[in-house]
Design a protein around this motif. Sequence first.
Motif, mmCIF file in Angstrom:
data_model
loop_
_atom_site.group_PDB
_atom_site.id
_atom_site.type_symbol
_atom_site.label_atom_id
_atom_site.label_comp_id
_atom_site.label_asym_id
_atom_site.label_seq_id
_atom_site.Cartn_x
_atom_site.Cartn_y
_atom_site.Cartn_z
ATOM 1 N N LYS A 165 4.068 1.976 -4.055
ATOM 2 C CA LYS A 165 3.897 1.413 -2.714
ATOM 3 C C LYS A 165 2.527 0.759 -2.568
ATOM 4 C CE LYS A 165 5.758 3.772 0.834
ATOM 5 N NZ LYS A 165 6.284 4.877 1.663
ATOM 6 N N GLU A 166 1.506 1.387 -3.137
ATOM 7 C CA GLU A 166 0.159 0.823 -3.044
ATOM 8 C C GLU A 166 0.066 -0.472 -3.858
ATOM 9 O OE1 GLU A 166 -1.492 1.994 -0.727
ATOM 10 O OE2 GLU A 166 -3.274 0.779 -1.024
ATOM 11 N N ASP A 167 0.666 -0.467 -5.054
ATOM 12 C CA ASP A 167 0.683 -1.695 -5.877
ATOM 13 C C ASP A 167 1.417 -2.825 -5.155
ATOM 14 O OD1 ASP A 167 -0.756 -0.717 -7.985
ATOM 15 O OD2 ASP A 167 0.986 -0.256 -9.247
ATOM 16 N N PHE A 168 2.530 -2.488 -4.532
ATOM 17 C CA PHE A 168 3.337 -3.488 -3.821
ATOM 18 C C PHE A 168 2.514 -4.076 -2.661
ATOM 19 C CE2 PHE A 168 7.642 -4.062 -1.403
ATOM 20 C CZ PHE A 168 7.590 -5.421 -1.641
ATOM 21 N N TYR A 169 1.843 -3.201 -1.915
ATOM 22 C CA TYR A 169 1.001 -3.662 -0.798
ATOM 23 C C TYR A 169 -0.116 -4.586 -1.325
ATOM 24 C CZ TYR A 169 -2.568 -3.550 2.829
ATOM 25 O OH TYR A 169 -3.523 -3.919 3.738
ATOM 26 N N ASN A 170 -0.779 -4.132 -2.395
ATOM 27 C CA ASN A 170 -1.867 -4.951 -2.962
ATOM 28 C C ASN A 170 -1.336 -6.294 -3.459
ATOM 29 O OD1 ASN A 170 -3.822 -3.052 -2.442
ATOM 30 N ND2 ASN A 170 -3.567 -2.017 -4.410
ATOM 31 N N SER A 171 -0.128 -6.271 -4.035
ATOM 32 C CA SER A 171 0.466 -7.519 -4.533
ATOM 33 C C SER A 171 0.741 -8.479 -3.379
ATOM 34 C CB SER A 171 1.775 -7.225 -5.277
ATOM 35 O OG SER A 171 1.502 -6.678 -6.534
ATOM 36 N N LEU A 172 1.307 -7.953 -2.302
ATOM 37 C CA LEU A 172 1.588 -8.822 -1.144
ATOM 38 C C LEU A 172 0.302 -9.450 -0.624
ATOM 39 C CD1 LEU A 172 4.192 -6.533 0.640
ATOM 40 C CD2 LEU A 172 4.630 -8.889 -0.082
ATOM 41 N N CYS A 173 -0.768 -8.639 -0.563
ATOM 42 C CA CYS A 173 -2.045 -9.161 -0.035
ATOM 43 C C CYS A 173 -2.691 -10.153 -1.010
ATOM 44 C CB CYS A 173 -3.002 -8.012 0.255
ATOM 45 S SG CYS A 173 -2.433 -6.943 1.593
ATOM 46 N N ALA A 174 -2.418 -9.996 -2.305
ATOM 47 C CA ALA A 174 -3.025 -10.892 -3.306
ATOM 48 C C ALA A 174 -2.214 -12.167 -3.510
ATOM 49 C CB ALA A 174 -3.139 -10.152 -4.649
ATOM 50 N N ALA A 175 -0.981 -12.175 -2.966
ATOM 51 C CA ALA A 175 -0.089 -13.316 -3.206
ATOM 52 C C ALA A 175 -0.606 -14.571 -2.492
ATOM 53 C CB ALA A 175 1.322 -12.980 -2.734
ATOM 54 N N PHE A 176 0.003 -15.712 -2.842
ATOM 55 C CA PHE A 176 -0.395 -16.999 -2.268
ATOM 56 C C PHE A 176 0.584 -17.392 -1.166
ATOM 57 C CE2 PHE A 176 -1.862 -16.915 -6.662
ATOM 58 C CZ PHE A 176 -3.210 -17.176 -6.483
ATOM 59 N N THR A 177 0.168 -18.360 -0.364
ATOM 60 C CA THR A 177 1.100 -18.989 0.568
ATOM 61 C C THR A 177 1.801 -20.134 -0.175
ATOM 62 O OG1 THR A 177 -0.510 -20.611 1.320
ATOM 63 C CG2 THR A 177 -0.441 -18.497 2.515
#
Length: 209
Positions: A165-177
């Motif tokens: 869950k933490e990795d998924f959250y970090n991935s969403l925040c690191a993703a691009f528009t």
Amino acid sequence: MADAEQSLAYANADFASSNQLFVDHLLVDNPQALKDVIDLGCGPCDVMLRLAEACPDIRITAVDGSAAMIELAAQAVRAANHEARIVVMQGYIPGLALREHDFDAILSKDLLHHLPDPMVLWREARRLGRQGAAVHVMDLIRPATQEDARNIVETVAPDEHPILKEDFYNSLCAAFTIEEVETQIRQAGLPLRVTRVGDRHMLIKGALR
Ligand SMILES: C[S@@+](CC[C@H](N)C(=O)[O-])C[C@H]1O[C@@H](n2cnc3c(N)ncnc32)[C@H](O)[C@@H]1O
């Protein structure tokens, strides 16, 4: 995802719907052209196992930088009896020890946001793909706020392992528009289009000139 515990949490998580979405779009867009393909950042190989099941004649090179992840990928490929068609190899982009222009499709799912310099993915696609090669890259779209990111995690993966869950959250925040990726594509000079697919992904696709 160099860590063994992180890799295992990822491999055990249920990403079936987005993994199948990737394969379904790929097959609709390239009904016959897929022979020699490379998957960059293959993770535990669930996506490529789905592709191999759908395409009996395909040859897949599945690459990941993490030794722990590659071990899980190799186990999954063996368990599915696909060693003859899926070769897994450890390697980081940029700098893969592979021949230039050797593949007729460059595939990647959920790798882009892991790269400190996203342009390396687009350069690698051009370096590895033949003229006319399909490029098919899917990645998360960054939510508008951190709260939106938390809500997506709790909606999509409420019962997953806390590490996942933490990795998924970090991935969403690191993703691009989508707009940021369109800028990357323009800078790379690649003839690719970016569209929204599913509820949290973008698909970047086209053919190399
Ligand atoms: C979120 S996972 C996606 C895995 C798989 N494509 C999927 O969709 O299930 C991202 C993967 O990219 C790998 N990775 C990150 N940076 C990399 C790099 N520079 N070169 C190769 N693999 C990388 C990680 O080890 C991880 O397995």
